[in-house]
Design a protein around this motif. Structure first.
Motif, short mmCIF file in Angstrom:
data_model
loop_
_atom_site.label_atom_id
_atom_site.label_comp_id
_atom_site.label_asym_id
_atom_site.label_seq_id
_atom_site.Cartn_x
_atom_site.Cartn_y
_atom_site.Cartn_z
N ALA A 506 36.53 4.12 -9.39
CA ALA A 506 37.02 3.66 -8.09
C ALA A 506 38.25 2.78 -8.26
N CYS A 507 38.23 1.87 -9.25
CA CYS A 507 39.39 1.00 -9.48
C CYS A 507 40.61 1.81 -9.91
N GLY A 512 45.87 4.18 -8.17
CA GLY A 512 46.69 5.38 -8.36
C GLY A 512 46.86 5.78 -9.80
N LYS A 513 45.90 5.44 -10.67
CA LYS A 513 45.99 5.80 -12.08
C LYS A 513 45.38 7.18 -12.32
N PRO A 514 45.77 7.85 -13.41
CA PRO A 514 45.13 9.13 -13.75
C PRO A 514 43.64 8.95 -13.97
N ILE A 556 41.04 -1.35 -15.60
CA ILE A 556 41.62 -2.67 -15.32
C ILE A 556 42.88 -2.92 -16.11
N GLY A 557 43.16 -2.07 -17.09
CA GLY A 557 44.36 -2.25 -17.90
C GLY A 557 45.59 -1.72 -17.18
N PRO A 558 46.74 -1.84 -17.83
CA PRO A 558 48.00 -1.43 -17.21
C PRO A 558 48.18 0.08 -17.25
N VAL A 559 49.15 0.54 -16.48
CA VAL A 559 49.55 1.94 -16.51
C VAL A 559 50.30 2.19 -17.81
N GLU A 560 50.04 3.32 -18.45
CA GLU A 560 50.71 3.62 -19.71
C GLU A 560 52.17 3.98 -19.48
N VAL A 561 53.03 3.43 -20.33
CA VAL A 561 54.45 3.77 -20.30
C VAL A 561 54.90 4.00 -21.73
#
Length: 568
Positions: A506-507, A512-514, A556-561
């Motif tokens: 849900a998080c 909007g994460k994969p 809860i972690g960041p979006v990968e870049v």
């Protein structure tokens, strides 16, 4: 602490609110249906009201968690004076991807292996259960070949027994060779997951907790030395999850990733009877994501079925499915391997029908007679268990006639449907009792994390031969393991695994994460709700439990870049 756009608070949109609704309803149903005994004391209107209230409460909690997970850093800095923001950035600098080195994975692998080694030396050569004895008998030609337990795993056992006995002329040493390789495999996969978290820039505190989870929890050490398919399947399952995540990325997928997806997907299918359900369901959503997804550069919807990379995807998935079908059909037939008996895969339909009969549902004389032909009803009260199908299954094998179902498939499918239409509440009760352990927070029976026995009697003369440690040390370890099992049942459950899994998903969707990495876990959970023979068996859901540290990091972690940029 990042750019101004990074620190901007993201307000909930209509899309985000809609995403949380089905999760809220799931939690409400988990609470009300999972407490079936208590729910029957309420009227239908009261239970409906409970569902509504729990849905509303769950929605508010999910909204708060999703909002905080997405905006925690922005909220924290917004309340700080400018003079303190610089200090906070020193303590919590923007996360960046770390550069991966092979020796970092090697360190995690060796640390996990070192932590499992005392279990191996203390219970050398393995923890031997009855299933493993039967598989070993098949591997040595002492019993008829069967795919009841995946024969692919039986062949793995045979390879190590053949090599080990050839080297040492002793079956105990041969089993020890198998066990050590299995332990090393588990340590390697868990070490790989820790390595992935390290590369993502995971904060040191969460990294330390993840290392504790994978290396020091007794349940992982015990499963690494238990001679069964669960450790092999869990290793394949975790690698399959990561392969799905990698292949779900747009514009970064090559032949290597699709080859890994093929290998891990096929392994999942061959190492557990419900593996094909996990693979097929995940493949469907993977294809759907490629069809419905948008290209990140152009923003336009991708063209499915065209392009070299999509071609690799379809080829990889189709090849894995084809190899599985060939294995299940011509290969096993040529090897003389018998398929599982009919009743093995009919847990839910049989439990539904028996619950309708035992609970006084509406059945005609003809329907009762059809059930009686399969499971003699005069003694069914002694063997029917709404939580454990094994007792009923063995009763049917010994006293019933399961061939009636095999010879009259459509007639019994019609029987199940007709009885269900007249007795929906009995079917619902049977479904809940047979599956509640996987989503209810509290269940009437304790879970068994690992068997209370260490070495069952076997025809091979294999006994525990402690290495290094004394007999008293072994007794102390046994008491510790039983204590940990009791402690686990007081503070954790399979239901909590499911609650955390859905919270993470849900998080992720809220931000909007994969979300493809969560799909194999959902498929595994769905297969248990459809066909589990035991309502709270830990090893059946071990894959979900083992994946939790990385799933939490994804949510809860960041979006990968890319490596040279900050992770936001």
């Amino acid at each position: 602490m990042g750019t101004d756009s990074d620190m901007r608070i993201q307000r909930p949109t209509g899309r985000k609110l809609v995403i949380l609704l089905p999760f809220s309803l799931c939690y409400a149903l988990f609470v009300v249906l999972g407490d079936w005994q208590g729910s029957v004391d309420y009227s239908n209107a009261q239970n409906l009201g409970r569902i509504v209230l729990w849905t509303a409460g769950s929605f508010l909690v999910l909204l708060a968690v999703g909002f905080l997970a997405e905006n925690g850093q922005a909220l924290l800095t917004s309340f700080l004076p400018v003079s303190l923001r610089w200090s906070l950035e020193k303590v919590f600098p923007p996360r960046k991807r770390r550069q991966g080195r092979w020796w970092i994975w090697l360190f995690f692998f060796l640390f996990c292996l070192l932590c499992y080694l005392p279990y191996y030396l203390m219970y050398y050569p393995t923890w031997f259960n009855n299933d493993a004895v039967w598989q070993m008998e098949q591997a040595l030609g002492l019993a008829a070949k069967s795919n009841h337990h995946p024969y692919f795993h039986t062949l793995i056992i045979k390879v190590f027994l053949t090599a080990g006995y050839g080297l040492f002329k002793d079956y105990t040493a041969a089993v020890a060779l198998y066990t050590f390789f299995q332990m090393a495999l588990v340590a390697a996969v868990f070490g790989f997951y820790l390595y992935l978290m390290y590369r993502r820039g995971t904060r040191l505190l969460w990294m330390a907790l993840a290392v504790f989870f994978y290396a020091l929890l007794p349940v992982n050490g015990m499963f690494s030395i238990c001679m069964g398919k669960d450790a092999w399947f869990t290793a394949a399952f975790l690698l399959f999850m990561w392969a799905v995540h990698e292949c779900g990325k747009a514009g970064t997928v090559g032949k290597r990733q699709w080859l890994v997806l093929f290998a891990t997907g096929l392994s999942v299918c061959l190492l557990r009877s419900n593996g094909i359900f996990i693979f097929a369901g995940t493949a469907f959503f993977l294809i759907l994501s490629r069809i419905c997804g948008k290209d990140k550069k152009s923003g336009e919807r991708r063209k499915p079925f065209f392009g070299l990379k999509d071609g690799y995807m379809y080829l990889s998935l189709a090849s894995a499915l084809l190899c599985y079908l060939l294995w299940q059909g011509p290969v096993l037939s040529t090897l003389g391997v018998e398929p599982p008996d009919t009743i093995e895969s009919l847990t839910m339909p049989v439990q539904h029908l028996l619950c309708a009969y035992v609970r006084g549902g509406s059945l005609t004389q003809e329907e009762v007679a059809m059930i009686d032909q399969v499971a003699p009803l005069e003694r069914i009260d002694d063997f029917y268990n709404p939580y454990l199908f094994d007792m009923t299954k063995n009763y049917i094998r010994e006293n019933g006639n399961q061939e009636m179902i095999a010879d009259n498939k459509w007639a019994y499918a019609k029987l199940w449907l007709q009885v269900g239409l007249r007795n929906p509440m009995q079917y619902l009760e049977a479904e809940i009792r047979q599956t509640a352990g996987y989503y209810a927070l509290h269940i009437p029976h304790e879970q068994i994390l690992y068997s209370e026995y260490f070495m069952v009697e076997n025809p091979f003369g294999i006994e525990t031969r402690r290495k290094v440690f004394s007999y008293d040390d072994s007794l102390a370890m046994s008491e510790f393991l039983l204590w940990f099992q009791a402690f686990y049942n007081k503070v954790w459950s399979l239901g909590i695994n499911t609650w955390i899994l859905l919270l993470c998903l849900a998080c992720a969707l809220y931000a909007g994460k994969p979300a493809l990495v969560y799909v194999p876990c959902l498929m595994l959970l769905g297969s248990l709700l459809l066909a589990t023979p035991v309502y709270n068996e830990f090893r059946y859901a071990y894959g979900i439990f083992a994946a939790l540290p990385l799933l939490i990091e994804f949510s809860i972690g960041p979006v990968e870049v890319t490596d040279d940029k900050k992770m936001v």
